[in-house]
Design an enzyme around this catalytic site. Structure first.
Site, mmCIF file in Angstrom:
data_model
loop_
_atom_site.group_PDB
_atom_site.id
_atom_site.type_symbol
_atom_site.label_atom_id
_atom_site.label_comp_id
_atom_site.label_asym_id
_atom_site.label_seq_id
_atom_site.Cartn_x
_atom_site.Cartn_y
_atom_site.Cartn_z
ATOM 1 N N GLN A 313 -35.330 9.486 -48.253
ATOM 2 C CA GLN A 313 -36.214 8.273 -47.850
ATOM 3 C C GLN A 313 -35.912 7.517 -48.973
ATOM 4 O O GLN A 313 -35.718 6.100 -48.761
ATOM 5 C CB GLN A 313 -37.580 8.713 -47.376
ATOM 6 N N GLU A 314 -36.191 8.039 -50.230
ATOM 7 C CA GLU A 314 -36.269 7.137 -51.492
ATOM 8 C C GLU A 314 -34.869 6.505 -51.679
ATOM 9 O O GLU A 314 -34.747 5.167 -52.082
ATOM 10 C CB GLU A 314 -36.736 7.793 -52.557
#
Ligand code: BLG
EC number: 4.2.2.n1
Length: 485
Positions: A313-314
């Site tokens: 996600q990051e």
């Protein structure tokens, strides 16, 4: 007077005898199905092994049907015993056996034929049968378009029944049924072009889309249908009544909604392009960092796949990314967080993962004791993104709205308010981009679910130890362009 007394005596005798008879009757009467389940202390349920129903991951048994039926067994105060059937015919056969399982929970829909084989509960999930084709191939748009295509469906499935029905109208329609495959295999075969079309239910496609970037919905075949549990036809109503009361309650108290959210709710998060990209990155990027995720997961006592999901996600597993706000690295640490976690170089993937894992577990431990799992994990993820202060603000807003500040489902409704003046001016920490942590958590949960499924022990057994198995993505194939939206 005499006659009256005699009558009374006779009546009393009769009553006594009948009472005794009824009492005896009750003693020898067969216990009801529900009584039997409770006496045995075990609820035996038959299902099928698939991502939409029941499967094993490293933490044990899981799946939509499994979790729902586990709630039911817990409510009854009995142990749950799951049996799996290889195909649907076998499932109904098992259910019909006198010493067999008493309940089937396997994403079943009713049909005339099935009504003779079992009795069905109230509905718990709405699904639509869908015709699936491969992107780039001719797309059928109606039933007529199925003629002349190579079609394969699950043996004994409601989809096979639908095709049998259509064949009456379109005699040229050809299809095959197989009991050697599961839904994932059907989708893979379409994805790889081995068959032209298959039919699956919308929820199953939703769960599997990520592995099969090329499969597409051609059209919905018929109306939405309800999935129901089934009890054996010979049983009395006791268990069915209890099942219905449970499902109605699960509907009312939000249990069903939570499960739907978890398994099918964030399928739109990825979309076609996202699904394709994720499958690619799973093969090409994750293997480089898997060992770091695993080793720091061990140190911090957390599931490595959750850390990997945060990392995706990051940064989509790219160690050198930098956000507009100067947050950097694979786990996107702020300078302050990096310093606090002893990270000297945020762009070093090993250090970034180490710092991210440590920070995640630190803020998780600091959460209020009243927040229980699994919500605790979702709260910690939100705090990782927005900070514990703003999360606390959202919890305070939830309390004021008479919502539950310990439930993610409630607090996530409040977080976006932190970006609106009328709300954030009432809070301690003020403005925050509160919508971001909501998406952040939803995405991570989706990635985590996918990673859980692709790293199941039974799938790992098929490939070299430590490798991820992604059905439908061929490692030897050159990367294709992402398909258009
Ligand atoms: C997080 C920090 C929190 C911090 C919040 O920001 O970063 N998390 C990490 O460093 C791991 O510590 O909380 S606070 O210390 O209590 O203030 C709030 O400041 C990071 C977030 C920020 C976000 N990504 C991890 O999720 C980010 O980069 N946002 C900007 C995106 S862009 O620039 O608009 O693209």
């Amino acid at each position: 007077m005499f006659a009256h007394t005699a009558l009374r005596q006779r009546c009393a005798k009769w009553l006594f005898a009948t009472g005794l008879f009824l009492l005896l009757g009750a003693c020898v009467e067969k216990p009801s199905t529900l009584e039997r389940v409770k006496e045995d202390g075990v609820l035996r349920v038959v299902t099928r092994n698939s991502p939409a129903t029941y499967f094993q991951d490293r933490n044990g048994e899981t799946g939509f049907e499994y979790e729902l039926v586990k709630h039911f067994a817990d409510d009854l105060g009995v142990k749950l015993e799951i049996e799996t059937a290889d195909n649907l015919d076998e499932l109904f056969d098992d259910l019909g056996k006198p010493s067999g399982p008493v309940l089937a929970a396997a994403g079943l829909v009713t049909s005339e034929r099935r009504k003779a084989q079992a009795r069905f509960s109230h509905p718990y999930l709405e699904v639509t049968p869908q015709v699936i084709y491969r992107n780039g191939r001719p797309r059928p748009t109606d039933a007529q378009g199925l003629v002349g295509k190579k079609i394969l469906v699950l043996k004994g499935s409601s989809h096979a029944d639908q095709l049998a029905e259509l064949k009456k109208q379109y005699p040229g329609l050809q299809y095959e049924e197989s009991d050697a495959v599961e839904v994932v295999d059907l989708l893979r075969m379409v994805d790889e072009g081995q068959i032209d079309l298959t039919l699956v239910d919308s929820n199953e496609l939703a769960m599997n889309q990520v592995y099969f970037p090329n499969v597409r919905v051609a059209f919905d075949l018929g109306d939405t249908r309800d999935q129901r549990w089934a009890v054996a036809p010979g049983e009395d109503n006791s268990l069915l009544n209890e099942v219905n009361a449970f499902l109605d309650k699960a509907q009312k108290n939000g249990t069903l909604q939570r499960l739907k959210d978890r398994y099918y709710g964030h399928v739109d998060v990825l979309g076609y392009v996202g699904a394709y990209t994720f499958a690619q990155h799973l093969q090409q990027r994750l293997p480089k960092y898997e060992k770091h995720f695993k080793s720091y997961a061990k140190v911090e006592q957390v599931d490595w796949r959750l850390l990997a999901a945060i990392g995706y996600q990051e940064s989509m597993w790219q160690p050198e990314v930098t956000s507009k706000t100067g947050v950097r690295g694979l786990m996107m640490l702020t300078q302050r967080t990096a310093q606090a976690m002893g990270v000297s170089n945020r762009l070093d993937p090993r250090q970034s993962i180490q710092g991210g894992a440590k920070y995640f577990m630190k803020i998780k431990a600091e959460l209020d004791d009243s927040i229980q799992e699994p919500d605790r994990t979702w709260f910690a993820l939100a705090a990782y993104n927005v900070g514990t202060g703003h999360l606390e603000d959202a919890r305070t807003l939830a309390k004021r709205e008479k919502l539950n500040p310990n439930k993610w489902l409630d607090v996530k409704k409040m977080l976006p308010r932190l970006a609106q003046k009328q709300w954030y001016r009432q809070t301690k920490y003020g403005y925050a981009r509160g919508g971001e942590p909501v998406h952040f958590v939803a995405n991570i949960r989706r990635y985590y679910d996918i990673l859980t499924w692709v790293t199941q022990p039974q799938l790992e057994g098929q490939v070299a130890e430590g490798n991820l198995h992604v059905p439908g993505v061929n490692k030897d194939k050159p990367a294709e362009q992402a398909p258009p939206m």
